[in-house]
Design an enzyme around this catalytic site. Structure first.
Site, PDB file in Angstrom:
ATOM      1  N   HIS A 252      39.992   0.675 -23.915  1.00  0.00           N
ATOM      2  CA  HIS A 252      39.125   0.784 -24.762  1.00  0.00           C
ATOM      3  C   HIS A 252      37.639   0.966 -23.849  1.00  0.00           C
ATOM      4  O   HIS A 252      37.724   0.330 -23.019  1.00  0.00           O
ATOM      5  CB  HIS A 252      38.640  -0.364 -25.712  1.00  0.00           C
ATOM      6  N   GLU A 290      43.232   4.906 -28.190  1.00  0.00           N
ATOM      7  CA  GLU A 290      42.969   5.408 -29.644  1.00  0.00           C
ATOM      8  C   GLU A 290      41.549   5.268 -30.151  1.00  0.00           C
ATOM      9  O   GLU A 290      41.133   4.568 -31.080  1.00  0.00           O
ATOM     10  CB  GLU A 290      43.678   4.302 -30.332  1.00  0.00           C
TER      11      GLU A 290
END
Length: 337
Positions: A252, A290
């Site tokens: 992230h 993601e």
């Protein structure tokens, strides 16, 4: 011979300084003011490197440093051919050099060079950690090593002319900075983690106690600019959405400082972050992410660094794009400088 990076000096993570005097046919490298190695260079068509008399018994560090210089000053260079009178036993053993079919000639491949962990990698607990399968929260995965503390990666980016480094997050030291970044409108639109100092301390405390996630601060010239979370994918919420391997790592990413945005900065820190994770444990074959499927700018940046979008899928809180970068692809097209 094209030299895209017009280098005359290069800093090393050890604190030493490498200075060069280079022409098309000769390279002299000094380390901290002392002669390190003297080389003859020839292109035919790949770069052929020969040692000058008086420097024909180099140690492994001298060979490694010379390779670093030659790759850093030309990111397009894929291999070096060394002509050596003596068999470089240590360099062959650790993969710095590979024997060719020609007597006295050895290759240094860019794809192998950047997989050598030193001097970029700080203390790594993962690389030699033995494998034992365990089950936690209903998921079977390898037992993870104790998380590192302090600086874990450092490299001088020759194209930016700046240090890029990664260190572990220190909650007491970094809490206010993390809070400011998360409460900026730009970051909040994607992370959706706005909150108070107390809420963010609780958030970071939870991650600190989680063995599958490592929180990192990215720095340019030792000035913090970004926050990263590196996680083991097998234990993460992403695992049900693709065939996660035991040592896949996920990321992230958050750039908090506005003046460190832009594609040239992303190319530096994203390649450094992936490089660190692939060096940290050589069993890691893929890095995944993601981002939100509508975050076209970040997806484009990632594709520019070799990631591909395997598919889109739905988390409970967002529509996500599954971005994947394999170890082989990263090192085969490695443009680190």
């Amino acid at each position: 011979m094209s030299i895209p990076n017009d280098l005359t000096a290069l800093a090393l993570p050890t604190g030493s300084r490498l200075v060069a005097d280079e022409t098309e046919s000769r390279l002299s490298l000094d380390l901290d003011g002392e002669p390190l190695i003297r080389l003859h260079l020839a292109s035919e068509p790949e770069l052929l490197v020969q040692l000058e008399q008086g420097f024909d018994h180099p140690d492994g560090d001298a060979l490694h440093t010379a390779c670093y210089w030659l790759f850093a000053r030309d990111p397009a260079c894929q291999r070096l051919t060394w002509q050596l009178d003596e068999v470089p036993v240590d360099a062959l053993r650790n993969g710095l050099l590979v024997a060719t079919g020609t007597s006295g000639q050895y290759r240094c491949e860019r794809t192998l060079f950047w997989q050598l962990p030193q001097p970029w990698l700080g203390q790594s607990l993962a690389s030699s950690y033995p494998q034992q399968m365990v089950i936690s929260s209903g998921k079977r995965h390898p037992l993870r090593p104790v998380k590192p503390r302090g600086e874990v990666y450092r490299r001088f980016d020759a194209r930016l002319g700046a240090w890029i480094s990664l260190r572990t997050l220190d909650i007491d030291h970094d809490l206010e900075r993390f809070n400011r970044w998360q409460n900026s409108a730009r970051v909040a639109s994607f992370w959706q983690e706005e909150g108070s100092l107390e809420q963010h301390r609780e958030y970071l405390d939870k991650l600190e106690a989680d063995p599958h996630t490592l929180t990192l601060i990215g720095c340019f010239d030792d000035q913090p600019f970004a926050y990263f979370e590196a996680y083991w994918a097998k234990e993460d919420r992403i695992a049900p959405f693709y065939e996660a391997h035991d040592y896949d790592r996920g990321i992230h990413m958050l750039v908090g400082e506005e003046h460190h945005r832009g594609p040239h900065k992303v190319a530096s820190w994203l390649s450094a972050l992936v490089h660190y994770l692939l060096l940290d444990d050589p069993r890691t074959q893929r890095v995944v992410a993601e981002p939100r499927a509508d975050n076209g700018k970040m997806i484009g940046y990632m594709q520019g660094q070799g990631f591909y979008c395997e598919k889109e899928f739905d988390f409970p809180h967002k529509r996500a794009a599954l971005m994947v970068l394999g170890r082989e692809r990263f090192f085969e097209r490695c443009e680190l400088a």
